[in-house]
Write an enzyme that holds these catalytic residues in place. Structure first.
Site, PDB file in Angstrom:
ATOM      1  N   GLU A  10       0.946  -1.228  -0.037  1.00 48.41           N
ATOM      2  CA  GLU A  10       0.049   0.063   0.092  1.00 48.41           C
ATOM      3  C   GLU A  10       0.799   1.365   0.082  1.00 48.41           C
ATOM      4  O   GLU A  10       1.598   1.479   0.929  1.00 48.41           O
ATOM      5  CB  GLU A  10      -0.823   0.173   1.331  1.00 48.41           C
ATOM      6  CG  GLU A  10      -1.713   1.325   1.551  1.00 48.41           C
ATOM      7  CD  GLU A  10      -2.743   1.121   2.654  1.00 48.41           C
ATOM      8  OE1 GLU A  10      -2.569   0.476   3.524  1.00 48.41           O
ATOM      9  OE2 GLU A  10      -3.662   2.262   2.500  1.00 48.41           O
ATOM     10  N   GLU A  36     -11.838   2.659   5.107  1.00 45.57           N
ATOM     11  CA  GLU A  36     -10.856   2.749   6.040  1.00 45.57           C
ATOM     12  C   GLU A  36     -10.781   4.143   6.423  1.00 45.57           C
ATOM     13  O   GLU A  36     -10.077   5.057   5.534  1.00 45.57           O
ATOM     14  CB  GLU A  36      -9.399   2.328   5.577  1.00 45.57           C
ATOM     15  CG  GLU A  36      -8.282   2.517   6.579  1.00 45.57           C
ATOM     16  CD  GLU A  36      -7.040   2.567   6.394  1.00 45.57           C
ATOM     17  OE1 GLU A  36      -6.412   1.633   7.050  1.00 45.57           O
ATOM     18  OE2 GLU A  36      -6.708   3.237   5.325  1.00 45.57           O
ATOM     19  N   HIS A  56      -8.520   0.747  -0.720  1.00 50.56           N
ATOM     20  CA  HIS A  56      -9.058   1.326   0.742  1.00 50.56           C
ATOM     21  C   HIS A  56      -9.758   2.467   0.052  1.00 50.56           C
ATOM     22  O   HIS A  56      -9.063   3.342  -0.925  1.00 50.56           O
ATOM     23  CB  HIS A  56      -7.701   1.807   1.306  1.00 50.56           C
ATOM     24  CG  HIS A  56      -7.442   0.910   2.396  1.00 50.56           C
ATOM     25  ND1 HIS A  56      -6.138   1.090   3.099  1.00 50.56           N
ATOM     26  CD2 HIS A  56      -8.222  -0.274   3.011  1.00 50.56           C
ATOM     27  CE1 HIS A  56      -6.333  -0.024   4.028  1.00 50.56           C
ATOM     28  NE2 HIS A  56      -7.456  -0.867   3.737  1.00 50.56           N
TER      29      HIS A  56
HETATM   30  C1  LER Z   1      -3.005   2.077   6.185  1.00 48.23           C
HETATM   31  O1  LER Z   1      -4.005   1.180   5.511  1.00 48.23           O
HETATM   32  C2  LER Z   1      -3.056   3.386   6.121  1.00 48.23           C
HETATM   33  O2  LER Z   1      -3.897   3.935   4.954  1.00 48.23           O
HETATM   34  C3  LER Z   1      -2.244   4.360   6.795  1.00 48.23           C
HETATM   35  O3  LER Z   1      -2.465   5.645   6.476  1.00 48.23           O
HETATM   36  C4  LER Z   1      -2.677   4.103   8.092  1.00 48.23           C
HETATM   37  O4  LER Z   1      -1.724   5.160   8.925  1.00 48.23           O
HETATM   38 MN    MN Z   2      -4.872   2.748   3.766  1.00 49.60          MN
END
Ligand code: LER
Ligand code: MN
Length: 279
Positions: free
Chosen positions: A152, A246, A211
């Site tokens: 990610e 998220e 996300h």
């Molecule tokens: C984790 O998925 C994310 O997006 C981070 O920014 C969490 O701090």
């Molecule tokens: Mn994230």
């Protein structure tokens, strides 16, 4: 495409970036609000009683979409680029446990901040090499169990390494690991990528999961990200995995989760109809 929501157990640190806490009641809440799955934030596999988790999921006809590992970084202080070899060994062991669990729950593990950063005194090339060495070991273990590791990109204000999809895709290609995927987070993309839709299309071949949060990290619809652009780009690429909410649990977890579901589920239904009709 299916929709899930990020959750953790009650003892997770306040920094765990989730909507609800407490696994059993979060599964029930998520089902009630129309989600099809939960994304489970863990720092180690021992936090979960697997038979109980399976029973709670079955009762509500829910799935685990992905296991997320931000707490391995934030709580345990472990990450792939750690300058200390013993710490890198420990992170591999933690991932070994999470991979065993993911083999039965979701088959996807995210690597966000757990990828690590470019430490003081380290060059970018050194950090990249450490990341690639650890990622290779972790992905080999994951492959054996049919689990996919998804990287990610995270914005520059949280970490100084792998900030946009192009950088993530470049490192995946450099690694030669054919099974590692990308996990875009549109909140980070809004800060780092040139154009959200174009970057999603350009990097489509690596995208396995996404996300969703708005520009202010609140529920979709409460900021200025154009989610029609996001869904149009994903449709163009034929993406058909999970999207996960998220977001900040603001003004409270229930209101945030219900706004996100109300905003995203109709767009997802249209998307799924188009996929079915072969667009
Ligand atoms: C984790 O998925 C994310 O997006 C981070 O920014 C969490 O701090
Ligand atoms: Mn994230």
């Amino acid at each position: 495409m299916k929709l899930s929501v990020a959750i953790a157990d009650t003892h997770a640190l306040p920094s765990a970036f989730v909507v609800w806490r407490g696994i059993e009641n979060s599964i029930a809440k998520a089902a009630e609000y129309g989600y099809q799955g939960i994304e489970l934030a863990l720092k180690s596999a021992d936090e979960v009683n697997a038979p109980l988790l399976a029973a709670w999921l079955q009762k509500k006809n829910m799935e685990v979409s992905c296991i997320s590992t931000g707490q391995v970084y934030a709580d345990l202080g472990l990450y792939f680029t750690h300058p200390d070899a013993a710490a890198r060994e420990t992170v591999v062991t933690v991932f070994e446990g999470l991979i065993r669990l993911a083999a039965d729950f979701g088959s996807l593990i995210n690597v966000g901040r757990t990828r690590g950063f470019i430490a003081q005194g380290q060059t970018t090339a050194e950090a990249e090499q450490l990341f690639l060495d650890t990622a290779t070991r972790v992905c080999e273990m994951a492959d054996k169990r049919g689990v996919t590791i998804i990287l990610e990109p995270v914005n520059r204000y949280e970490i100084n390494f792998i900030n946009n999809l192009d950088e993530g895709a470049r490192l995946i290609q450099k690694s030669g690991i054919s099974t590692m995927g990308l996990m875009p987070d549109v909140f980070h993309m809004n800060i780092e990528d040139d154009k959200i839709g174009e970057s999603l299309v350009r990097n489509a071949q690596w995208i396995r999961y996404i996300h969703l949060a708005d520009s202010n990290r609140q529920a979709p619809g409460w900021g200025h990200i154009d989610f029609d652009e996001v869904f149009a780009a994903l449709l163009q690429t034929g993406f058909n995995g999970w999207a996960s909410i998220e977001i900040l649990p603001e003004p409270d977890p229930d209101l945030a989760a219900s706004q996100a579901a109300r905003y995203i589920l109709p767009r997802m239904a249209d998307f799924n109809k188009s996929i079915e009709q072969g667009y």
